[in-house]
Scaffold this active site. Structure first.
Site, mmCIF file in Angstrom:
data_model
loop_
_atom_site.group_PDB
_atom_site.id
_atom_site.type_symbol
_atom_site.label_atom_id
_atom_site.label_comp_id
_atom_site.label_asym_id
_atom_site.label_seq_id
_atom_site.Cartn_x
_atom_site.Cartn_y
_atom_site.Cartn_z
ATOM 1 N N ASP A 130 53.711 2.614 50.780
ATOM 2 C CA ASP A 130 53.327 3.458 51.908
ATOM 3 C C ASP A 130 54.145 3.139 53.147
ATOM 4 O O ASP A 130 54.209 1.995 53.598
ATOM 5 C CB ASP A 130 51.837 3.280 52.209
ATOM 6 C CG ASP A 130 50.983 3.673 51.016
ATOM 7 O OD1 ASP A 130 51.139 4.801 50.540
ATOM 8 O OD2 ASP A 130 50.186 2.831 50.556
ATOM 9 N N ASP B 258 57.247 -2.370 49.329
ATOM 10 C CA ASP B 258 55.947 -1.752 49.547
ATOM 11 C C ASP B 258 56.128 -0.251 49.302
ATOM 12 O O ASP B 258 57.262 0.239 49.255
ATOM 13 C CB ASP B 258 55.478 -2.021 50.974
ATOM 14 C CG ASP B 258 54.099 -1.466 51.251
ATOM 15 O OD1 ASP B 258 53.290 -1.377 50.315
ATOM 16 O OD2 ASP B 258 53.837 -1.094 52.412
#
Length: 648
Positions: free
Chosen positions: A126, A124
């Site tokens: 963020d 991922d």
């Protein structure tokens, strides 16, 4: 930026010996009786005293925020442990129990995982690849959402509130019916309850929640699981506090009435949720982030080196994020903005060259279900090309949307081939584990602060264990004939006080993972769905890619509280699953042994050769009596007393 859904799921699972000690289930870990009032990072006791106990308010100087992302990561000497001749599924953690790595660089294990078997490392972006600095980034989000609420018509008095990182933690439940923030355990039992900044007494909790319990009903309860929820958590407390303490207002169980205006707690929650979504999707949060990347984003030169080492080990690396292209391009360019490549001698490389495939706008957790159309992104304009992309996925190309089914088919991955690394317990970890069977690595930046308190305040944990032992000793020699109930009020009061001191050592709402001896709802989700967890994925730098992460033994209470040295003798015969030899089998064994002995007594020069089916015996001295009998019975299938005898 945040995932589209953030509800939690009830996970009623026992965690065995992971707790500090077993408490008296009725009252061991309840909060200190009496109101706690939040004021500028301090806790104040109101005039209402505990119902049956009293104690001195602990020093609150330790209730500070967790500034766990400062961007500095010294590289220590690497230490490795070797374990030979082990089975992959055996419990026990020889690696991690003897791990000499610095605590800040450790990776913790819930389920054993062999890195050598991982063919795909997924990330991922963020709060995983891009770690946002705390409390700067939460403060930015808080101020933007506050401005949005003011634009929606909320009173200007809201401006008096400023973000305080010592108050909110992840994993809280917001009860939109009563407007309470709840810290609960894995089963929904309430550990802490606060209305605005007022911490409720036990009697008040029981008035709202019989048995101090609340089930996870998504129409009523919202789980604040993500790091993006921290400003939202604090803002909800601010609004509840503001409206309930406004002069002339009247509090009701479901809201606040002021003149002819009624503000329900549910409507306040919905307004805050809408404001948060607007700030993330249409507001200035992303724009202000990229305008001042040094202020909000942690940059670490180990990142390109680690991704390169992953690919050199033979694995593939992919990026799977919910962020759109323009924002991802800005963030990733900044993270890889060095004059050199993975090594000082290497030339600079574009960030896309570090990944085998890149998928944006994934819309997790929808991505792990039906997903959306997979399209290619025109990197020169950021626009999506028409039509659905059918493959293959090419390096340095960028794709948008898609689904896990299509994605894994195009890259040729199976469930356990993938180790997905993310910060979102629901969108990244829970769904990828439950629906797709991916191996999971949860990033918990708060772990740095948690470990600091865990080690620095070890005396409090030892004191709590000592009180638990004392409580057990009180009842040790009592049985059903006991008529006089022992007085444990002082012990209960002491346990409450120590638990309260432990909570304040972490912050206003205590630890992310526990309250006293009881683990939180967030903790139970981590145990159930995260195979590995650490403060940062960069800790993989300190482990070889052939490393075997070993999960510690998860003991049941009858195992964790009973020493192997203790000898247990049953008072009466009990059922046993051990194989019992029947009388009929004993007779057959005796007959067979006599027959074999007779055959074996023949002279060595006398040859005994008998063919029984496909089994031929010569020199029966070297034939097992039971193997010999088995051959005979398999051939003749003799029946005695109506029972078929087939002895192995």
């Amino acid at each position: 930026m945040p995932d589209l859904q953030t509800p939690g799921e009830p996970v009623p699972i026992p965690t065995g010996s992971n707790t500090i000690g077993s408490m008296d289930g009725t009252s061991a870990d309840i909060n200190p009786s009496g109101h706690r009032r939040y004021s500028g990072g301090r806790v104040l006791l109101t005039n209402s005293q505990p119902e049956s106990e009293s104690f001195t308010e602990p020093n609150t100087s330790l209730a500070t925020g967790s500034h766990w992302a400062n961007g500095t990561h010294p590289v220590p000497t690497r230490h490795f442990s070797l374990v030979e001749d082990f089975e992959p599924d055996l419990i026990g953690d020889a690696h991690n129990f003897g791990d000499e790595r610095d605590l800040g660089h450790r990776i913790f294990v819930n389920r054993s995982l062999h890195l050598e078997k991982i063919k795909f490392f997924g990330f991922d972006m963020d709060y995983t690849l891009a770690v946002y600095k705390s409390p700067q980034y939460e403060t930015l989000g808080f101020n933007l959402v506050k401005s949005r609420l003011l634009a929606m018509g909320y009173p200007n008095e809201l401006n008096q509130f400023h973000y305080d990182p010592s108050f909110p933690i992840r994993g809280l439940w917001f009860d939109s019916h009563y407007g309470n923030l709840l810290k609960v355990d894995a089963y929904g039992n309430i550990l802490i309850c606060c209305h605005g900044f007022r911490f409720l007494k036990q009697s008040e909790i029981y008035e709202h929640y019989p048995n101090k319990f609340l089930s996870l009903d998504e129409s009523r309860v919202y789980v604040l699981n993500t790091l993006f929820n921290l400003p939202e958590t604090y803002l909800l407390a601010c609004l509840i506090d503001l409206f309930t303490n406004t002069p002339g207002s009247t509090a009701t169980p479901a809201g606040v009435k002021c003149g002819d205006l009624f503000m329900s707690f549910k409507s306040i929650f919905q307004d805050v949720r809408n404001a948060v979504d607007w700030v993330h999707e249409k507001g200035d949060l992303k724009l202000k982030t990229v305008e001042n990347l040094e202020e909000y984003v942690v940059k670490d030169d180990r990142l390109p080196m680690l991704l390169t080492r992953m690919r050199e080990s033979g694995a593939k690396v992919f990026l799977l994020t919910n962020s759109e292209y323009w924002f991802t391009e800005k963030i990733m360019t900044y993270l890889f903005d060095y004059p050199h490549g993975p090594m000082l001698k290497d030339p600079h490389r574009n960030w896309k060259t570090y990944f085998d495939c890149i998928v944006l706008d994934a819309r997790k957790p929808l991505f792990f279900k039906e997903g959306t159309i997979l399209r290619r992104v025109d990197t020169s304009t950021g626009a999506l090309r028409i039509g659905s992309h059918t493959g293959p996925l090419q390096q340095e190309h960028v794709y948008s949307g898609g689904s896990c089914d299509v994605f894994t088919q195009l890259i040729g991955a199976k469930g356990k081939d993938v180790l997905y690394i993310g910060d979102h317990i629901f969108g990244d970890i829970l769904k990828s584990k439950k629906i797709r069977g991916w191996r999971t690595f949860l990033i918990i930046p708060e772990l740095v602060h948690e470990l600091h308190v865990w080690t620095a305040e070890c005396k409090l944990f030892a004191k709590l264990q000592s009180l638990d032992v004392t409580l057990g000793e009180t009842y040790k020699d009592l049985d059903s004939s006991t008529l006089e109930k022992p007085d444990i009020s002082d012990l209960r009061s002491a346990i409450r006080q120590v638990t309260h001191e432990m909570d304040l050592a972490y912050g206003m709402l205590g630890s992310l993972f526990r309250s006293g001896s009881r683990q939180t709802f967030f903790s139970s989700q981590v145990v159930r769905y995260a195979d590995l967890y650490a403060a940062t994925f960069l800790n993989l730098m300190y482990y070889p890619f052939c490393y075997m992460f070993r999960a510690p033994a998860m003991l049941m209470p009858h195992e964790s509280t009973v020493a192997h040295e203790q000898i247990f003798v049953a008072d009466s015969p009990v059922f046993s699953r051990s194989r019992q030899t029947s009388v009929l089998e004993e007779k057959e064994k005796e007959a067979t042994t006599a027959h074999v002995n007779a055959v074996s007594s023949k002279s060595e020069n006398e040859s005994f050769v008998e063919e029984i089916g496909c089994f031929r015996t010569t020199d029966p001295q070297f034939v097992s009596p039971y193997k010999f009998l088995n051959a005979i019975l398999m051939r003749r299938r003799q029946v005695h007393n109506g029972l078929e005898i087939l002895l192995a």
